[in-house]
Every structure is written in structure tokens, then in C-alpha cells.
Write a protein that holds these residues in place. Structure first.
Motif, PDB file in Angstrom:
ATOM      1  N   MET A 127       0.812  -1.197   0.000  1.00  0.00           N
ATOM      2  CA  MET A 127       0.000   0.000   0.000  1.00  0.00           C
ATOM      3  C   MET A 127       0.859   1.265   0.000  1.00  0.00           C
ATOM      4  SD  MET A 127      -3.218  -0.789  -0.022  1.00  0.00           S
ATOM      5  CE  MET A 127      -2.659  -1.916  -1.273  1.00  0.00           C
ATOM      6  N   ARG A 128       2.093   1.144   0.539  1.00  0.00           N
ATOM      7  CA  ARG A 128       2.875   2.340   0.780  1.00  0.00           C
ATOM      8  C   ARG A 128       3.449   2.938  -0.507  1.00  0.00           C
ATOM      9  NH1 ARG A 128       5.896   0.385   4.662  1.00  0.00           N
ATOM     10  NH2 ARG A 128       7.798   0.033   3.498  1.00  0.00           N
ATOM     11  N   GLN A 129       3.649   2.123  -1.522  1.00  0.00           N
ATOM     12  CA  GLN A 129       4.208   2.656  -2.752  1.00  0.00           C
ATOM     13  C   GLN A 129       3.241   3.631  -3.410  1.00  0.00           C
ATOM     14  OE1 GLN A 129       5.788  -0.136  -5.482  1.00  0.00           O
ATOM     15  NE2 GLN A 129       6.707  -1.394  -3.905  1.00  0.00           N
ATOM     16  N   GLU A 130       3.816   4.626  -4.060  1.00  0.00           N
ATOM     17  CA  GLU A 130       3.007   5.657  -4.710  1.00  0.00           C
ATOM     18  C   GLU A 130       2.882   5.323  -6.187  1.00  0.00           C
ATOM     19  OE1 GLU A 130       4.644   9.480  -3.939  1.00  0.00           O
ATOM     20  OE2 GLU A 130       4.568   9.260  -1.767  1.00  0.00           O
ATOM     21  N   HIS A 131       1.688   4.943  -6.611  1.00  0.00           N
ATOM     22  CA  HIS A 131       1.432   4.621  -8.008  1.00  0.00           C
ATOM     23  C   HIS A 131       0.170   5.354  -8.430  1.00  0.00           C
ATOM     24  CE1 HIS A 131       4.522   1.553  -8.028  1.00  0.00           C
ATOM     25  NE2 HIS A 131       3.972   0.973  -6.972  1.00  0.00           N
ATOM     26  N   ALA A 132       0.271   6.077  -9.531  1.00  0.00           N
ATOM     27  CA  ALA A 132      -0.900   6.787 -10.038  1.00  0.00           C
ATOM     28  C   ALA A 132      -1.898   5.794 -10.614  1.00  0.00           C
ATOM     29  CB  ALA A 132      -0.473   7.786 -11.108  1.00  0.00           C
ATOM     30  N   ALA A 133      -3.167   6.126 -10.535  1.00  0.00           N
ATOM     31  CA  ALA A 133      -4.216   5.262 -11.071  1.00  0.00           C
ATOM     32  C   ALA A 133      -4.035   5.076 -12.567  1.00  0.00           C
ATOM     33  CB  ALA A 133      -5.588   5.859 -10.770  1.00  0.00           C
ATOM     34  N   GLY A 134      -4.169   3.829 -13.027  1.00  0.00           N
ATOM     35  CA  GLY A 134      -4.064   3.535 -14.445  1.00  0.00           C
ATOM     36  C   GLY A 134      -2.663   3.586 -14.998  1.00  0.00           C
ATOM     37  N   ASP A 135      -1.656   3.676 -14.106  1.00  0.00           N
ATOM     38  CA  ASP A 135      -0.288   3.861 -14.596  1.00  0.00           C
ATOM     39  C   ASP A 135       0.410   2.535 -14.878  1.00  0.00           C
ATOM     40  OD1 ASP A 135       1.939   5.564 -15.240  1.00  0.00           O
ATOM     41  OD2 ASP A 135       2.894   4.851 -13.397  1.00  0.00           O
ATOM     42  N   LYS A 136       0.424   1.614 -13.921  1.00  0.00           N
ATOM     43  CA  LYS A 136       1.217   0.396 -14.078  1.00  0.00           C
ATOM     44  C   LYS A 136       0.432  -0.835 -13.637  1.00  0.00           C
ATOM     45  CE  LYS A 136       5.785   2.480 -13.151  1.00  0.00           C
ATOM     46  NZ  LYS A 136       5.392   3.788 -12.656  1.00  0.00           N
ATOM     47  N   VAL A 137       0.759  -1.947 -14.290  1.00  0.00           N
ATOM     48  CA  VAL A 137       0.360  -3.273 -13.809  1.00  0.00           C
ATOM     49  C   VAL A 137       1.633  -4.094 -13.701  1.00  0.00           C
ATOM     50  CG1 VAL A 137      -0.121  -4.166 -16.152  1.00  0.00           C
ATOM     51  CG2 VAL A 137      -1.132  -5.271 -14.139  1.00  0.00           C
ATOM     52  N   ARG A 201      -1.061   2.178 -18.482  1.00  0.00           N
ATOM     53  CA  ARG A 201      -0.051   2.813 -19.345  1.00  0.00           C
ATOM     54  C   ARG A 201       1.167   1.924 -19.535  1.00  0.00           C
ATOM     55  NH1 ARG A 201       4.359   6.369 -18.873  1.00  0.00           N
ATOM     56  NH2 ARG A 201       4.338   6.108 -16.614  1.00  0.00           N
ATOM     57  N   LEU A 202       1.563   1.181 -18.497  1.00  0.00           N
ATOM     58  CA  LEU A 202       2.784   0.385 -18.545  1.00  0.00           C
ATOM     59  C   LEU A 202       2.566  -1.006 -17.954  1.00  0.00           C
ATOM     60  CD1 LEU A 202       5.449   2.977 -17.313  1.00  0.00           C
ATOM     61  CD2 LEU A 202       5.231   2.087 -19.635  1.00  0.00           C
ATOM     62  N   ILE A 203       3.277  -1.985 -18.512  1.00  0.00           N
ATOM     63  CA  ILE A 203       3.410  -3.309 -17.903  1.00  0.00           C
ATOM     64  C   ILE A 203       4.812  -3.397 -17.313  1.00  0.00           C
ATOM     65  CG2 ILE A 203       3.377  -5.794 -18.273  1.00  0.00           C
ATOM     66  CD1 ILE A 203       1.735  -5.316 -20.787  1.00  0.00           C
ATOM     67  N   VAL A 204       4.905  -3.860 -16.070  1.00  0.00           N
ATOM     68  CA  VAL A 204       6.210  -4.042 -15.435  1.00  0.00           C
ATOM     69  C   VAL A 204       6.407  -5.536 -15.181  1.00  0.00           C
ATOM     70  CG1 VAL A 204       7.712  -3.412 -13.515  1.00  0.00           C
ATOM     71  CG2 VAL A 204       6.014  -1.770 -14.355  1.00  0.00           C
ATOM     72  N   PRO A 205       7.078  -6.255 -16.117  1.00  0.00           N
ATOM     73  CA  PRO A 205       7.336  -7.680 -15.908  1.00  0.00           C
ATOM     74  C   PRO A 205       8.705  -7.879 -15.272  1.00  0.00           C
ATOM     75  CG  PRO A 205       7.892  -7.098 -18.153  1.00  0.00           C
ATOM     76  CD  PRO A 205       7.456  -5.812 -17.465  1.00  0.00           C
ATOM     77  N   ASP A 206       8.905  -9.074 -14.748  1.00  0.00           N
ATOM     78  CA  ASP A 206      10.241  -9.481 -14.374  1.00  0.00           C
ATOM     79  C   ASP A 206      10.990  -9.812 -15.670  1.00  0.00           C
ATOM     80  OD1 ASP A 206      12.390 -10.100 -12.854  1.00  0.00           O
ATOM     81  OD2 ASP A 206      11.505 -11.799 -11.816  1.00  0.00           O
ATOM     82  N   ASN A 207      12.277 -10.135 -15.565  1.00  0.00           N
ATOM     83  CA  ASN A 207      13.054 -10.393 -16.772  1.00  0.00           C
ATOM     84  C   ASN A 207      12.918 -11.841 -17.237  1.00  0.00           C
ATOM     85  OD1 ASN A 207      14.767  -7.879 -17.518  1.00  0.00           O
ATOM     86  ND2 ASN A 207      14.817  -7.978 -15.291  1.00  0.00           N
ATOM     87  N   LEU A 208      11.669 -12.303 -17.361  1.00  0.00           N
ATOM     88  CA  LEU A 208      11.378 -13.625 -17.874  1.00  0.00           C
ATOM     89  C   LEU A 208      11.721 -13.669 -19.365  1.00  0.00           C
ATOM     90  CD1 LEU A 208       9.831 -16.356 -17.150  1.00  0.00           C
ATOM     91  CD2 LEU A 208       7.872 -15.277 -18.251  1.00  0.00           C
ATOM     92  N   LYS A 209      12.326 -14.790 -19.832  1.00  0.00           N
ATOM     93  CA  LYS A 209      12.756 -14.884 -21.224  1.00  0.00           C
ATOM     94  C   LYS A 209      11.600 -14.731 -22.204  1.00  0.00           C
ATOM     95  CE  LYS A 209      17.195 -15.297 -21.734  1.00  0.00           C
ATOM     96  NZ  LYS A 209      17.921 -14.312 -22.568  1.00  0.00           N
ATOM     97  N   SER A 210      10.400 -15.144 -21.811  1.00  0.00           N
ATOM     98  CA  SER A 210       9.255 -14.994 -22.709  1.00  0.00           C
ATOM     99  C   SER A 210       8.919 -13.531 -22.957  1.00  0.00           C
ATOM    100  CB  SER A 210       8.038 -15.718 -22.130  1.00  0.00           C
ATOM    101  OG  SER A 210       8.253 -17.101 -22.090  1.00  0.00           O
ATOM    102  N   GLY A 211       9.291 -12.657 -22.022  1.00  0.00           N
ATOM    103  CA  GLY A 211       8.976 -11.243 -22.180  1.00  0.00           C
ATOM    104  C   GLY A 211      10.167 -10.394 -22.549  1.00  0.00           C
ATOM    105  N   VAL A 212      11.348 -10.737 -22.037  1.00  0.00           N
ATOM    106  CA  VAL A 212      12.544  -9.926 -22.241  1.00  0.00           C
ATOM    107  C   VAL A 212      13.630 -10.810 -22.839  1.00  0.00           C
ATOM    108  CG1 VAL A 212      14.247  -8.418 -21.145  1.00  0.00           C
ATOM    109  CG2 VAL A 212      11.910  -8.511 -20.258  1.00  0.00           C
ATOM    110  N   SER A 213      14.020 -10.518 -24.093  1.00  0.00           N
ATOM    111  CA  SER A 213      15.031 -11.338 -24.753  1.00  0.00           C
ATOM    112  C   SER A 213      16.403 -11.134 -24.140  1.00  0.00           C
ATOM    113  CB  SER A 213      15.079 -10.992 -26.253  1.00  0.00           C
ATOM    114  OG  SER A 213      13.830 -11.264 -26.860  1.00  0.00           O
ATOM    115  N   ARG A 214      16.703  -9.877 -23.756  1.00  0.00           N
ATOM    116  CA  ARG A 214      18.009  -9.590 -23.161  1.00  0.00           C
ATOM    117  C   ARG A 214      17.818  -8.602 -22.022  1.00  0.00           C
ATOM    118  NH1 ARG A 214      21.945  -5.721 -23.682  1.00  0.00           N
ATOM    119  NH2 ARG A 214      20.721  -4.651 -25.275  1.00  0.00           N
ATOM    120  N   ALA A 215      18.074  -9.076 -20.801  1.00  0.00           N
ATOM    121  CA  ALA A 215      17.939  -8.205 -19.635  1.00  0.00           C
ATOM    122  C   ALA A 215      19.098  -7.219 -19.595  1.00  0.00           C
ATOM    123  CB  ALA A 215      17.910  -9.042 -18.360  1.00  0.00           C
TER     124      ALA A 215
END
Length: 503
Positions: A127-137, A201-215
Motif C-alpha cells: 500500500m505504501r508505494q506511490e502509483h498513479a491510477a491507471g499507470d502500471k500493472v 499505461r505500462l506493464i512491469v514484468p520481471d526479466n522472464l525470457k518470454s517477455g525480455v530477450s536480453r535483460a
């Protein structure tokens, strides 16, 4: 308190309030106020040795035994302010101005911010993190898996759990998939957007190979297929920095909560299909999203409906259809390969690099952004899919050869010639190997009478002469026999023994 002791020590040595303010880096008025408080309660340097920091604070900042500061003036409802702060464009300054508008005698801006930060510290990290509505998933896979039993064999197969958490409201989505591979990864995103009925507005994934070819810390390389999905929904992809868990603490906490609320509650249930598991996960999600958060006094769903739903972008008209992209090179036979099947492109692109887009139904090939070929995707049957328009003209003529076509040509002359064609094709390990022989026979029979062709065909089949050389020899002998004046057969001769000899 350490600064207060330093202030009293300097004052006791005769240092002026102005000089103390410069040395300690604080306002002169603060120094004067604290020295007046100390004088009012009879404190001066040196302080008694048994005087602790808590005792010093009580002497200087309490009135009639009541601590001054946080309760001296009307405070706002900090939980409501924490919710308001998540709305687009809302800042602490705006909230403070509204607070002072209702309470002119309320706290100043600096004290207001200090009290709000203190309230934030009492919230959970999610809850403590500041994230604007509709900004990130924030998206990731749970480290824990859910077992699914094959009803027929009893074999247990473990499924992955995909978890997504919206930044502002912590509204959560989860589902089970068989793998973390690209089709399942992208399919989970498509269903996630449908569940949210909107796009952040943004997707924040981990550096999974299916999503990120080169971290990379500075310049991560997004998987081409994943990037195409993001482009379809108009959403950006911002991978978490490698070895920076704070970048995705929202989903990390969401994953832990999902593990306890989903896996913990479903641990005693047995699932026989992925659909059964996802139905149970859906019910667990309702409990998660409808649970009232203790500090804020509202549920994730209420936060989502009040501040985040309207901030999400609209979904496109159609869901994204999963497509796998590959960079391939055209081989010398003007075909490209995908999953052990081959698809043709215009022969002018031989040795060129092209982009291949594969969906469940089609294979599309692009060159410099222009689609140059499209094929129905193959899963069985012939390995080559060739469009005649892609061939050079010399190849196109040969591509039209088929066993049925040669049989029809033989039948147009007569049944004996059709039989010859069938025998030629059957004598080869692969019918295609007899096509050139059939063409040679066609050339030999082009300028002769039908009866003669039929006779030669019958004789060729009889003696097994199923190549062009044998058939050409038969034609030559047949021609010589036609022009000879001698009898074609000798019936009676002294040197012939006759049938009686063998009785």
C-alpha cells in the motif's frame, strides 16, 4: 534530541542564537523557541546525567502532561488522503490546501506532510508505494505451482500461476497455465486485460525470457512477439531492473498474498483439469479483491472501481491473437522453415532476411515491412507449401506435373499407353522420379500414329522396358519391321523342330 542537547551546550557556552542556527543548519526561530522551552522548565547546560531523551522530550514538548504536536490540531482522515493521492494529478500540496480550506487553524504544509509520511510508514509495503491510477500493472509468475491430476492415469502435472497487480488499487488477477512459454505468457496478458476491462499505461514484468530477450539495466531488449502484443493494446513495457526487487515489490507482495489466499485455501482440493483449477482460483480472487484492507478501510475492488477503472485506457475492438515472430533467411529453394515445415516466398528474395509471423492458422512473411507471402499453417502432410506464383517460370512448369496428369495424357492415346505410364511410375521408389521418363515417352510418341504408339507401349510393358532408351529401341525396330519386304514370320522351315519335337 541529540540536536537539542547540542543546542543547549552551545547556548551554555555563550553562543548566540544566530550562530547556533548556522552551526546546526536550522532556522534561528527554531533555536529561540527551543531555548525558551528549556528556560521555562528550568533546564540549562550541563543537563543532569540521568535525563534520558524521552524525559527531555516530555519536559520540553508536553503541556499539563499531554504531548504536544500530533493531537493539538484537527487531523484529516489519512486513509482517505492516501486513496485520493492515487488519483491522477493529485498531490500532497492540493490535499493540504483542501485541508486548510476546511480547517484554517490546521497544520502547516511541512507538518502535514510529516504526519502523512508517518501514516504511510504504518501501511504495508504494497500500500505504501506511490502509483498513479491507471499507470502500471505488475506481472510475474508465482514460484509455487498447483498440482493437477490426470483423471485416467493418475499422473500429477504441476501448473504455473500467473499473477498481475494494478499499482494504484492493488486489484489482483491470477490464473493457472501449463507453462511459462511465450503462448501461455501472452495469453495470460490477453485474459488479464479482459479481466480489468481496460489497459494501464505500462506493464512491469520481471526479466522472464518470454517477455525480455536480453535483460539490461539501461536498455532491455523486449521479445518481438511480446512487443507486438503490447503494441496491439497500446501499452508500454518497462521491465524491472535486474537484481532490483523494489522495482516489482508490488507484484512480489501480491504474489505472496496470492500464494496464501489461493494456494493456501486450495491446498486440500484435487483438480483434474486446468479449467477446474482456474474456476477455483477465480473464486479465491473474489475473496482477495473484496477483502477490506485494515489500514485503508476499503477493499481492492472498491479502490479499483473508485479510482482506477476510469483511468485505464479502452480495450481494442478485438483481443490480440497470439503470433510468434522470427527473423529467418530465405534458402536457395525460395522457402523458409518454421517448426520443420517449409513455406515459399517470391524467388527474388533468395538469401534475403525476412520476418515470419506464425499464428495458429496462418504463416505470414514480411520483407521490409511489406507482406510478401501468406500460407495456411501446416501441422502434418507434405512438408513444403509452395505457391506457384513464387517460382521462376522454368520451375513453374515442372511444379504442375502430377501422376494423375501423366495418366490422363497416356489415356488420351490409348489404354496400352496409360498402362505404360502407370508401370513407369510404379517402378520408381517415388512417382516423381518417373516424371522425366514420362516426358521422354511423350516426346517419342508426339509424331507417330496412335496404333503404333499403343503397340510399342504394350511391348514395352511386356518386356519390362520402362525407360526412354528401351522405348526408343522398340520404336526403331517397329519402324524397320513395317518397311521390310520379307515375311514377318517363318511358319515352316527345315531347321525348325516344330511342336511335335517336344512330345
Amino acid at each position: 534530541m541529540r540536536q537539542l542537547r547540542q543546542m543547549l551546550r552551545l547556548a551554555g557556552s555563550g553562543t548566540s542564537s544566530r550562530e547556533i542556527a548556522v552551526v546546526l543548519g536550522i532556522a534561528r526561530s527554531t533555536v529561540q523557541d527551543n531555548l525558551q522551552r528549556a528556560a521555562a522548565v528550568g533546564l540549562s547546560w550541563p543537563l543532569p546525567g540521568e535525563l534520558t531523551d524521552d524525559a527531555l522530550a516530555n519536559k520540553l514538548f508536553t503541556r499539563n502532561g499531554v504531548k504536544q504536536g500530533t493531537r493539538r490540531r484537527v487531523e484529516p482522515n489519512w486513509a482517505d488522503l492516501a486513496v485520493e493521492l492515487k488519483k491522477p494529478g493529485v498531490t500532497l500540496l492540493i490535499l493540504w490546501e483542501e485541508y486548510r480550506g476546511s480547517h484554517p487553524e490546521g497544520y502547516g504544509y511541512s507538518r502535514f506532510c510529516e504526519l502523512f509520511r508517518g501514516f504511510e510508514q504504518r501501511l504495508s509495503p504494497t500500500m505504501r508505494q506511490e502509483h498513479a491510477a491507471g499507470d502500471k500493472v505488475f506481472v510475474d509468475y508465482s514460484g509455487k505451482k498447483i498440482p493437477i491430476v490426470d483423471r485416467k492415469t493418475g499422473e500429477i502435472r504441476e501448473a504455473e500461476i500467473f499473477v498481475a497487480v494494478l499499482g494504484a488499487s492493488s486489484f489482483t488477477y491470477a490464473e493457472a497455465t501449463w507453462t511459462q512459454t511465450l503462448p501461455d505468457w501472452i495469453g495470460s496478458h490477453v485474459r488479464m486485460f479482459r479481466f480489468f476491462a481496460g489497459v494501464p499505461r505500462l506493464i512491469v514484468p520481471d526479466n522472464l525470457k518470454s517477455g525480455v530477450s536480453r535483460a539490461s539495466f539501461y536498455d532491455p531488449e523486449i521479445n518481438r512477439s511480446y512487443g507486438m502484443m503490447a503494441s496491439h493494446y497500446g501499452v508500454g513495457v518497462l521491465p524491472a531492473r535486474p537484481k532490483r526487487p523494489r522495482d516489482k515489490s508490488k507484484v512480489e507482495n501480491g504474489v505472496r498474498f496470492a500464494q496464501s489466499a489461493i494456494l493456501g485455501r486450495l491446498r486440500n482440493q484435487t483438480f483434474f483439469s486446468l479449467a477446474e483449477a482456474n474456476a477455483a482460483i477465480s473464486q479465491a480472487l473474489d475473496r482477495i479483491n473484496d477483502h477490506v484492507m485494515r489500514r485503508l478501510g476499503v477493499s481492492r475492488r472498491q479502490l479499483f472501481e473508485s479510482i482506477e477503472r476510469t483511468a485505464l485506457a479502452s480495450l481494442p475492438v478485438e483481443d490480440y491473437e497470439f503470433a510468434e515472430w522470427r527473423l529467418v533467411r530465405v534458402s536457395t529453394d525460395y522457402h523458409v522453415e518454421f517448426k520443420s515445415f517449409f513455406y515459399s516466398v517470391p524467388h527474388s528474395l533468395i538469401r534475403q532476411q525476412v520476418d515470419l509471423r506464425a499464428t495458429a492458422r496462418t504463416i505470414e512473411i514480411f520483407h521490409r515491412g511489406k507482406r510478401v507471402a501468406v500460407h495456411q499453417r501446416r501441422y502434418g502432410g507434405p512438408r513444403h507449401g509452395t505457391d506457384p506464383d513464387h517460382m521462376p517460370s522454368s520451375h513453374r512448369r515442372y511444379a504442375e506435373w502430377t501422376p494423375d496428369r501423366f495418366r490422363r495424357w497416356g489415356a488420351s492415346i490409348g489404354p496400352q499407353t496409360e498402362g505404360l505410364v502407370i508401370a513407369i511410375l510404379a517402378s520408381r521408389p517415388h512417382p516423381e522420379q518417373g516424371f522425366r521418363t514420362c516426358l521422354g515417352v511423350l516426346r517419342l510418341f508426339r509424331d507417330i500414329e496412335r496404333n503404333r504408339a499403343e503397340a510399342v507401349s504394350a511391348r514395352a510393358v511386356e518386356i519390362g522396358g520402362l525407360n526412354c532408351k528401351s522405348i526408343a529401341s522398340l520404336l526403331a525396330n517397329h519402324k524397320a519391321a513395317r518397311h521390310s519386304t520379307e515375311p514377318t514370320a517363318v511358319v515352316d522351315h527345315a531347321n525348325l523342330r516344330g511342336p511335335d519335337y517336344f512330345h
